[in-house]
Design a protein around this motif. Structure first.
Motif, PDB file in Angstrom:
ATOM      1  N   ASP A 187     -31.516 -31.583 -55.046  1.00 53.71           N
ATOM      2  CA  ASP A 187     -30.220 -31.012 -54.678  1.00 53.71           C
ATOM      3  C   ASP A 187     -29.366 -30.762 -55.916  1.00 53.71           C
ATOM      4  O   ASP A 187     -28.666 -29.742 -56.013  1.00 53.71           O
ATOM      5  CB  ASP A 187     -29.478 -31.959 -53.731  1.00 53.71           C
ATOM      6  CG  ASP A 187     -30.110 -32.020 -52.344  1.00 53.71           C
ATOM      7  OD1 ASP A 187     -30.975 -31.168 -52.038  1.00 53.71           O
ATOM      8  OD2 ASP A 187     -29.742 -32.937 -51.577  1.00 53.71           O
ATOM      9  N   PHE A 188     -29.407 -31.691 -56.852  1.00 50.35           N
ATOM     10  CA  PHE A 188     -28.629 -31.555 -58.085  1.00 50.35           C
ATOM     11  C   PHE A 188     -28.999 -30.269 -58.824  1.00 50.35           C
ATOM     12  O   PHE A 188     -28.129 -29.464 -59.192  1.00 50.35           O
ATOM     13  CB  PHE A 188     -28.884 -32.778 -58.967  1.00 50.35           C
ATOM     14  CG  PHE A 188     -28.179 -32.753 -60.294  1.00 50.35           C
ATOM     15  CD1 PHE A 188     -26.857 -33.139 -60.399  1.00 50.35           C
ATOM     16  CD2 PHE A 188     -28.844 -32.370 -61.451  1.00 50.35           C
ATOM     17  CE1 PHE A 188     -26.201 -33.138 -61.630  1.00 50.35           C
ATOM     18  CE2 PHE A 188     -28.201 -32.357 -62.685  1.00 50.35           C
ATOM     19  CZ  PHE A 188     -26.871 -32.746 -62.768  1.00 50.35           C
ATOM     20  N   TYR A 189     -30.304 -30.040 -59.021  1.00 53.07           N
ATOM     21  CA  TYR A 189     -30.724 -28.885 -59.814  1.00 53.07           C
ATOM     22  C   TYR A 189     -30.708 -27.587 -59.020  1.00 53.07           C
ATOM     23  O   TYR A 189     -30.512 -26.512 -59.597  1.00 53.07           O
ATOM     24  CB  TYR A 189     -32.095 -29.150 -60.436  1.00 53.07           C
ATOM     25  CG  TYR A 189     -31.994 -30.152 -61.571  1.00 53.07           C
ATOM     26  CD1 TYR A 189     -31.388 -29.798 -62.766  1.00 53.07           C
ATOM     27  CD2 TYR A 189     -32.441 -31.455 -61.418  1.00 53.07           C
ATOM     28  CE1 TYR A 189     -31.245 -30.713 -63.791  1.00 53.07           C
ATOM     29  CE2 TYR A 189     -32.311 -32.381 -62.442  1.00 53.07           C
ATOM     30  CZ  TYR A 189     -31.712 -32.004 -63.628  1.00 53.07           C
ATOM     31  OH  TYR A 189     -31.554 -32.918 -64.645  1.00 53.07           O
TER      32      TYR A 189
ATOM     33  N   ASP B 292     -28.333 -26.864 -57.020  1.00 56.50           N
ATOM     34  CA  ASP B 292     -26.929 -26.469 -57.092  1.00 56.50           C
ATOM     35  C   ASP B 292     -26.517 -26.057 -58.500  1.00 56.50           C
ATOM     36  O   ASP B 292     -25.698 -25.147 -58.688  1.00 56.50           O
ATOM     37  CB  ASP B 292     -26.054 -27.628 -56.607  1.00 56.50           C
ATOM     38  CG  ASP B 292     -24.603 -27.213 -56.406  1.00 56.50           C
ATOM     39  OD1 ASP B 292     -24.366 -26.251 -55.664  1.00 56.50           O
ATOM     40  OD2 ASP B 292     -23.710 -27.856 -56.997  1.00 56.50           O
ATOM     41  N   LEU B 293     -27.111 -26.715 -59.511  1.00 55.21           N
ATOM     42  CA  LEU B 293     -26.740 -26.430 -60.902  1.00 55.21           C
ATOM     43  C   LEU B 293     -27.389 -25.160 -61.439  1.00 55.21           C
ATOM     44  O   LEU B 293     -26.869 -24.545 -62.390  1.00 55.21           O
ATOM     45  CB  LEU B 293     -27.139 -27.623 -61.782  1.00 55.21           C
ATOM     46  CG  LEU B 293     -26.822 -27.558 -63.272  1.00 55.21           C
ATOM     47  CD1 LEU B 293     -25.323 -27.418 -63.514  1.00 55.21           C
ATOM     48  CD2 LEU B 293     -27.368 -28.791 -63.996  1.00 55.21           C
TER      49      LEU B 293
ATOM     50  N   TYR C  10     -26.491 -23.402 -65.028  1.00 56.21           N
ATOM     51  CA  TYR C  10     -27.103 -24.300 -66.023  1.00 56.21           C
ATOM     52  C   TYR C  10     -26.881 -23.803 -67.451  1.00 56.21           C
ATOM     53  O   TYR C  10     -26.635 -24.591 -68.367  1.00 56.21           O
ATOM     54  CB  TYR C  10     -28.601 -24.436 -65.736  1.00 56.21           C
ATOM     55  CG  TYR C  10     -29.242 -25.644 -66.380  1.00 56.21           C
ATOM     56  CD1 TYR C  10     -29.402 -25.740 -67.766  1.00 56.21           C
ATOM     57  CD2 TYR C  10     -29.688 -26.718 -65.619  1.00 56.21           C
ATOM     58  CE1 TYR C  10     -29.975 -26.848 -68.353  1.00 56.21           C
ATOM     59  CE2 TYR C  10     -30.267 -27.828 -66.209  1.00 56.21           C
ATOM     60  CZ  TYR C  10     -30.407 -27.891 -67.566  1.00 56.21           C
ATOM     61  OH  TYR C  10     -30.971 -28.994 -68.147  1.00 56.21           O
TER      62      TYR C  10
ATOM     63  N   SER D 286     -36.988 -28.026 -58.473  1.00 56.72           N
ATOM     64  CA  SER D 286     -36.039 -27.110 -57.838  1.00 56.72           C
ATOM     65  C   SER D 286     -36.619 -25.704 -57.726  1.00 56.72           C
ATOM     66  O   SER D 286     -36.836 -25.037 -58.746  1.00 56.72           O
ATOM     67  CB  SER D 286     -34.742 -27.047 -58.652  1.00 56.72           C
ATOM     68  OG  SER D 286     -33.964 -25.931 -58.263  1.00 56.72           O
TER      69      SER D 286
ATOM     70  N   GLU E 171     -21.759 -38.096 -62.336  1.00 56.96           N
ATOM     71  CA  GLU E 171     -20.975 -36.986 -61.784  1.00 56.96           C
ATOM     72  C   GLU E 171     -20.877 -35.937 -62.889  1.00 56.96           C
ATOM     73  O   GLU E 171     -20.280 -36.189 -63.939  1.00 56.96           O
ATOM     74  CB  GLU E 171     -19.591 -37.466 -61.364  1.00 56.96           C
ATOM     75  CG  GLU E 171     -19.585 -38.349 -60.139  1.00 56.96           C
ATOM     76  CD  GLU E 171     -18.178 -38.723 -59.718  1.00 56.96           C
ATOM     77  OE1 GLU E 171     -17.719 -38.214 -58.690  1.00 56.96           O
ATOM     78  OE2 GLU E 171     -17.536 -39.517 -60.456  1.00 56.96           O
ATOM     79  N   HIS E 172     -21.498 -34.803 -62.650  1.00 50.42           N
ATOM     80  CA  HIS E 172     -21.600 -33.726 -63.639  1.00 50.42           C
ATOM     81  C   HIS E 172     -20.530 -32.685 -63.307  1.00 50.42           C
ATOM     82  O   HIS E 172     -20.614 -31.986 -62.299  1.00 50.42           O
ATOM     83  CB  HIS E 172     -22.999 -33.124 -63.577  1.00 50.42           C
ATOM     84  CG  HIS E 172     -23.284 -32.076 -64.600  1.00 50.42           C
ATOM     85  ND1 HIS E 172     -22.865 -30.758 -64.460  1.00 50.42           N
ATOM     86  CD2 HIS E 172     -23.939 -32.146 -65.789  1.00 50.42           C
ATOM     87  CE1 HIS E 172     -23.275 -30.067 -65.500  1.00 50.42           C
ATOM     88  NE2 HIS E 172     -23.918 -30.879 -66.327  1.00 50.42           N
TER      89      HIS E 172
ATOM     90  N   ARG F 118     -16.586 -27.651 -60.424  1.00 46.86           N
ATOM     91  CA  ARG F 118     -17.855 -27.856 -59.734  1.00 46.86           C
ATOM     92  C   ARG F 118     -18.406 -29.225 -60.125  1.00 46.86           C
ATOM     93  O   ARG F 118     -18.483 -29.546 -61.308  1.00 46.86           O
ATOM     94  CB  ARG F 118     -18.847 -26.753 -60.088  1.00 46.86           C
ATOM     95  CG  ARG F 118     -18.356 -25.386 -59.611  1.00 46.86           C
ATOM     96  CD  ARG F 118     -19.238 -24.248 -60.023  1.00 46.86           C
ATOM     97  NE  ARG F 118     -18.654 -22.979 -59.591  1.00 46.86           N
ATOM     98  CZ  ARG F 118     -19.016 -21.780 -60.026  1.00 46.86           C
ATOM     99  NH1 ARG F 118     -20.000 -21.690 -60.913  1.00 46.86           N
ATOM    100  NH2 ARG F 118     -18.428 -20.692 -59.586  1.00 46.86           N
TER     101      ARG F 118
ATOM    102  N   ARG G 259     -21.586 -31.995 -59.492  1.00 45.19           N
ATOM    103  CA  ARG G 259     -22.912 -32.328 -58.968  1.00 45.19           C
ATOM    104  C   ARG G 259     -23.208 -33.776 -59.310  1.00 45.19           C
ATOM    105  O   ARG G 259     -22.757 -34.287 -60.337  1.00 45.19           O
ATOM    106  CB  ARG G 259     -23.996 -31.432 -59.568  1.00 45.19           C
ATOM    107  CG  ARG G 259     -23.910 -29.959 -59.176  1.00 45.19           C
ATOM    108  CD  ARG G 259     -23.207 -29.128 -60.203  1.00 45.19           C
ATOM    109  NE  ARG G 259     -23.259 -27.693 -59.874  1.00 45.19           N
ATOM    110  CZ  ARG G 259     -22.772 -26.746 -60.649  1.00 45.19           C
ATOM    111  NH1 ARG G 259     -22.228 -27.045 -61.815  1.00 45.19           N
ATOM    112  NH2 ARG G 259     -22.834 -25.484 -60.274  1.00 45.19           N
ATOM    113  N   ARG G 260     -24.019 -34.412 -58.470  1.00 46.61           N
ATOM    114  CA  ARG G 260     -24.297 -35.838 -58.660  1.00 46.61           C
ATOM    115  C   ARG G 260     -25.799 -36.089 -58.722  1.00 46.61           C
ATOM    116  O   ARG G 260     -26.568 -35.489 -57.974  1.00 46.61           O
ATOM    117  CB  ARG G 260     -23.644 -36.644 -57.544  1.00 46.61           C
ATOM    118  CG  ARG G 260     -22.118 -36.583 -57.596  1.00 46.61           C
ATOM    119  CD  ARG G 260     -21.467 -37.250 -56.393  1.00 46.61           C
ATOM    120  NE  ARG G 260     -20.012 -37.286 -56.557  1.00 46.61           N
ATOM    121  CZ  ARG G 260     -19.194 -36.283 -56.231  1.00 46.61           C
ATOM    122  NH1 ARG G 260     -19.690 -35.162 -55.708  1.00 46.61           N
ATOM    123  NH2 ARG G 260     -17.893 -36.394 -56.419  1.00 46.61           N
TER     124      ARG G 260
END
Length: 260
Positions: free
Chosen positions: A8-10, A12-13, A17, A77, A196-197, A210, A212-213
């Motif tokens: 999910d993190f990647y 969304d990122l 990126y 991802s 938390e990014h 934005r 992402r975690r």
């Protein structure tokens, strides 16, 4: 242990990126130059068959392909993997990519001369069982004597000091500066932490934020070395940023020959 989903993190990122880098293309070229030198030193000039098993949007894979290697990518991802294909094509490089978990690589045994696992990807695996499974499958797809290349954060100091944030990184876009930073929340075991990014992206006269975690295992150098050795690799060598020119510590190792 509760953990955030790396996929999910990647997923969304993936569209943002490249904004982590002040100049993504320059970073691709710089990283490829360092990695190519490490490969050349151990395996000769090549070109070599390279698997980037955590290719993301292609930061290392595209650079290595443009350097002349026969590169295949894979990533957990599917959104990042699809972007890697498109970005490679836009730069004149062919990059076959699969959406795949590094613990279960969809490639034939002994198919590659080099396996790359960069950008602190291995520490997304949060248990000894998972790290071992990934390294064993990387070993499986390497030929005898093939080269493993892993890059990770310098976690030995972090395990002692328990930082709570990273310095902000700034990149320029047509709309203004993008600011990226992380907040770190350490688990009680002192080894795992949640990230938390944050990305602050300029929109008109305000900011879009934005977040992402993700969860990481802050593997020490000794831990990583032991996992790699136990998975059947030899000639394990660490290369510091000062000696290699790469932005993270790099571990290289060779696949030990299979028993007759």
């Amino acid at each position: 242990m509760a953990a955030f989903s790396a996929r999910d993190f990647y997923d969304d990122l993936a569209p943002d990126y490249h904004l982590i880098f002040p100049d993504w293309d320059a970073s691709m070229a710089r990283q490829a130059k360092v990695l190519d030198k490490l490969v050349h030193h151990r395996l000769g000039a090549g070109p070599h068959r390279v698997l980037d098993c955590s290719c993301g949007i292609g930061t290392q894979a595209i650079g290595l392909a443009l350097a002349g290697h026969k590169v295949v990518g894979s990533d957990l991802s599917p959104i990042a993997a699809a972007r890697a294909v498109a970005e490679a094509a836009a730069r004149g490089a062919g990059l076959p990519v699969a959406a795949a978990d590094m613990r279960r690589l969809p490639f034939a045994s002994s198919a590659f001369d080099v396996v790359v696992c960069a950008d602190n990807s291995l520490p997304h695996l949060l248990s000894a069982q998972d790290v071992t499974a990934a390294l064993l499958d990387m070993r499986r797809v390497l030929r005898d004597g093939g080269l493993l290349v892993i890059t990770v954060r310098a976690y030995d100091e972090a395990r002692r000091t328990k930082p709570t944030a990273t310095p902000p990184q700034v990149s320029e876009t047509r709309d203004g500066k993008v600011i990226t930073f992380q907040l770190w929340h350490w688990h009680e075991d002192g080894e795992h932490y949640d990230v938390e990014h944050f990305q602050l992206i300029p929109v008109a006269n305000t900011w879009t934020v934005r977040v992402r975690r993700a969860t990481y295992w802050a593997l020490t150098r000794q831990q990583a070395t032991e996992f790699v050795a136990d998975a059947g690799f030899t000639d394990i060598t660490w290369h510091t940023p000062a000696t290699s020119g790469y932005y993270q510590p790099v571990l290289t190792a060779r696949r030990a020959p299979s028993a007759p």
